[in-house]
Structure formats: structure tokens, C-alpha cells
Design an enzyme around this catalytic site. Structure first.
Site, PDB file in Angstrom:
ATOM      1  N   HIS A 262       0.819  -1.209   0.000  1.00 28.39           N
ATOM      2  CA  HIS A 262       0.000   0.000   0.000  1.00 28.39           C
ATOM      3  C   HIS A 262       0.855   1.262   0.000  1.00 28.39           C
ATOM      4  O   HIS A 262       0.438   2.291  -0.540  1.00 28.39           O
ATOM      5  CB  HIS A 262      -0.946   0.000   1.200  1.00 28.39           C
ATOM      6  CG  HIS A 262      -2.102  -0.924   1.031  1.00 28.39           C
ATOM      7  ND1 HIS A 262      -2.885  -1.339   2.088  1.00 28.39           N
ATOM      8  CD2 HIS A 262      -2.619  -1.525  -0.079  1.00 28.39           C
ATOM      9  CE1 HIS A 262      -3.841  -2.152   1.637  1.00 28.39           C
ATOM     10  NE2 HIS A 262      -3.686  -2.282   0.325  1.00 28.39           N
TER      11      HIS A 262
ATOM     12  N   HIS B  11      -4.808  -5.845 -10.670  1.00 23.79           N
ATOM     13  CA  HIS B  11      -3.449  -5.358 -10.416  1.00 23.79           C
ATOM     14  C   HIS B  11      -2.503  -5.721 -11.559  1.00 23.79           C
ATOM     15  O   HIS B  11      -1.730  -4.875 -12.031  1.00 23.79           O
ATOM     16  CB  HIS B  11      -2.910  -5.930  -9.106  1.00 23.79           C
ATOM     17  CG  HIS B  11      -3.521  -5.339  -7.879  1.00 23.79           C
ATOM     18  ND1 HIS B  11      -3.214  -4.075  -7.429  1.00 23.79           N
ATOM     19  CD2 HIS B  11      -4.429  -5.835  -7.005  1.00 23.79           C
ATOM     20  CE1 HIS B  11      -3.889  -3.821  -6.320  1.00 23.79           C
ATOM     21  NE2 HIS B  11      -4.635  -4.868  -6.043  1.00 23.79           N
TER      22      HIS B  11
END
Length: 404
Positions: free
Chosen positions: A244, A376
């Protein structure tokens, strides 16, 4: 880092995108939505349907349609139908967490906004209406204007909100707001994205030496011991989630580009700090190649498995920082991250990417089972070819309608 508008059949990024899309098509559940794929591409589960998977798949298939990465227009429409059908609460509004869970989360709503933005940009039927409703729902039920951040979740009838506050859902709202702002040409969404980043990165992450806490009290005080007994939680793990930090860094660079002359100077500096923090603390930190999933607050590896989404975000962030700064160190990291992905995650036998591997490279399912997520990896093979702004959906629209 080739341009998808002019890529050749031998372009490795374009080839990878099409390979990922081909695998993802197996998630289609007739007359319903998209299910959970196993490691070989079969449907591991089609009931319940999860909103986040359906929205991510709709986003990917919409972009793939725009950039010519497969015959995916019908798949994008299939996703829109699921988001307007079984996953949508026709009585109270908003979107269920899944067809088996009537709670309503900011995380899921962020991806509905992202999917609707991409589908609307490439002209899929019903997508504009979906986007309007999704943005109205986020504004009415999640966005706290006085705080500049979003609530985490509600019960089905919007009566009770969870006391937990989370950075993950707000991070994905930044991505969603960037897309929505570009597609609708309404600067409100870019301003809201900046407010989220200002609070969670420029204030909170900076105060923790560029380790970003994920979990907070209702008044946004970090809870550093949250889920201490559940370190392998896929959405709310204990400690620092290195991937993150990378994802935030990439979003800050994209936000700076979207804001143009009005962008604050700190966006780039904070992005570089987060990138350096992730690489210094998380890369090869246990003596094995790759990024660990989480670190404790003393920077010790906690969950050591390697997640595909983390190296995908590392690729994207290195590409974004190189495009923004021209610094060769980011180009070198870009190549290092792709080499790692190809060696440890890209599954040339069964398709897609291995979602989780052990530190020594064996397939693992301690956090994620199967291969449910094309989002992703597909973006890792697309965004390095694109400018930092506008959002990929807008560029896909221009590909379909060059005059726009």
C-alpha cells in the site's frame, strides 16, 4: 514502456495484457456476474458473487475493450448488469458486499465508481447511470466533508456505521475519484482525492516515518495493534502493508498530474518518501527475493509471503516516478520488479499470475487462494505505457473515438 495505441503484436506488455484478459474471461457466470477463479482458471466459486471482484473485472474488461486487448465489450456489459442487478440494493440503494452479505463498504463502492467510470468512458450501455448513482451514494453515505475522509461501512439500511475507519478503502477512493473526475470533468472528485491524500499520507504517514498505519478509531487516531491476532487478514492485516505504501506513491504522482498547476509541491516528495520506505524496509527484508506482505512496527517481517499485487504496484510506481522525474534509478527498479514478477508470479503454464508465493518461491494460499483478481496485473501491463493523466478510461475513450 510502449504506447498501447501504437503497440505491435510483439510488444511484451500488450501480449501480457491479452494473456491476462483471456484467463479472466473464465470468471463469467452466465446471467449473473463474475465468480472466483482457481489457480487453473476454473470457477472455484460462483456463489456468492463479490462486489469487489465484479467491479474490478468490469473495470479491466472496459479498459481491455478500449485498448483492443480482446473482444471484451460483452464482458464489460455483463459486469454492468451484475452491478445493476444482483449486487445492487434496489430498496435502500448502494451495493452489497456480496450476494450473501448485505453490509455496504466504502471499499466495494470505490470499485463500483472505478468500474462505472471506465465503462462509461468507453460507452457501455447503462454505465453513465451507474456512475451517477455510485457517486451520489458515496457522497450521501460515505463521504465526511468536515473530515475529508470516508466512513468504512454501513448496515444494509444505512442505519448503523462501523466504528472502524480504514486507510485501504480511502486509498481506493482516491483512485476512483481520479477516474471519476477525469471522466465527468468535475473537479470535485480531484479535490476530494487530494484531501484524503493530505490527511493519510502528508499527515499520518509522515508522522510515522513513512510507515502508513491502516486502521483507525472513529476520530482517525491510528490503532497500531489492530488485528494483532489476525496478521494474515487479506484486507485488514496487522502492521504495515508495504504494497500500500507503493500504491499510495503511484496515486500521489497521478494526482499531481491530474491537478496540474494547482497541485501542492508535497505530492511528489511524499511519493518518493513512500517508495523509498517500501523498498528499504520491505524488499528482500527477510533474505529472500521480493516484498514481504507485512512488517511489524519495528520493521521486522511479519507475514513473509509474496503477493502478486504488491510487485504489480511496485512496477506501476517505479514507472510513474520514472515518467515524472526522469531518474534512472526508477527505471532500474522497474526492470528489477518486472524480473521478479516474471520469475515468481507470472504463470505461463496455467495463465494469469500466482497470487501468493512463499519466500522461496513455492505456491502458497495462506492469505489468497486461487487467482480471483486481474486488476493489479492488468494495470501493471497497461499503465506504464500511458501518460500519468488523464485516467486510463479517458485514454481508452479517445482510442475508440479519436475525435474526442
Amino acid at each position: 514502456m510502449n504506447d498501447p495505441h501504437t503497440s505491435t503484436p510483439n510488444d511484451p506488455l500488450a501480449t501480457e495484457r491479452r494473456r491476462l484478459v483471456e484467463f479472466a474471461t473464465g470468471a463469467r457466470v452466465p446471467r449473473r456476474g463474475f465468480g472466483w477463479l482457481d489457480a487453473s482458471g476454473g470457477l472455484a466459486s460462483h456463489d456468492p458473487l463479490a462486489t469487489w471482484i465484479n467491479a474490478r473485472m468490469t473495470h479491466v474488461f472496459s479498459l481491455a475493450h478500449g485498448f483492443g486487448d480482446g473482444n471484451t465489450a460483452e464482458l464489460a456489459d455483463h459486469g454492468i448488469a451484475a452491478l445493476r442487478g444482483p449486487l445492487h440494493d434496489a430498496e435502500h440503494g448502494g451495493w452489497y458486499t456480496s450476494t450473501a452479505d448485505g453490509t455496504k463498504g466504502a471499499y466495494e463502492h470505490a470499485f463500483v465508481v472505478l468500474a462505472a467510470s471506465s465503462a462509461a468512458a468507453v460507452g457501455r450501455p447503462g454505465a453513465e447511470q451507474l456512475l451517477t448513482e455510485a457517486l451520489d451514494t458515496v457522497t450521501a453515505h460515505f463521504w465526511e466533508e468536515d473530515v475529508g475522509l470516508a466512513l468504512e461501512s454501513w448496515d444494509r439500511g444505512w442505519h448503523t456505521t462501523e466504528s472502524y475507519r480504514g486507510a485501504n478503502s480511502n486509498m481506493h477512493l482516491v483512485e476512483a475519484f481520479l477516474a471519476a473526475g477525469d471522466v465527468t470533468e468535475d473537479p470535485t472528485w480531484h479535490r476530494r482525492a487530494l484531501r484524503i491524500a493530505d490527511k493519510l499520507v502528508h499527515e499520518v504517514a509522515a508522522a510515522h516515518e513513512w510507515r502508513l498505519p491502516e486502521h483507525f478509531t472513529p476520530d482517525w487516531r491510528p490503532v497500531l495493534d489492530y488485528n494483532h491476532d489476525r496478521p494474515r487478514d487479506p484486507f485488514r492485516p496487522h502492521g504495515g502493508t508495504v504494497g500500500h505504501w507503493l500504491e499510495w506513491a503511484r496515486l500521489l504522482v497521478q494526482l499531481e498530474a491530474a491537478l496540474g498547476d494547482t497541485a501542492p509541491e508535497w505530492l511528489l516528495g511524499d511519493a518518493e518518501q513512500l517508495f523509498d520506505s517500501a523498498v528499504t524496509r520491505g524488499w528482500n527484508s527477510d533474505g529472500h527475493p521480493g516484498f514481504v506482505y507485512t512488517l511489524d512496527w519495528q520493521d521486522r517481517p511479519q507475514v513473509r509471503e509474496r503477493m502478486h499485487w504488491v510487485v504489480a504496484e511496485a512496477i506501476l510506481t517505479a514507472a510513474a516516478l520514472h515518467r515524472r522525474t526522469g531518474q534512472q534509478r526508477y527505471a532500474r527498479w522497474y526492470e528489477v520488479f518486472w524480473d521478479h514478477a516474471r520469475t515468481h508470479h507470472v504463470d505461463t503454464e496455467h495463465g494469469s499470475w500466482l497470487h501468493e508465493v512463499t519466500p522461496d518461491g513455492r505456491v502458497s494460499e495462506s492469505v489468497w487462494r486461487g487467482k480471483p483478481d486481474a486488476y493489479h496485473a492488468y494495470q501493471a501491463a497497461l499503465l506504464p505505457s500511458l501518460p500519468l493523466s488523464p485516467a486510463p478510461a479517458v485514454l481508452a475513450r479517445r482510442t475508440l473515438s479519436p475525435s474526442r
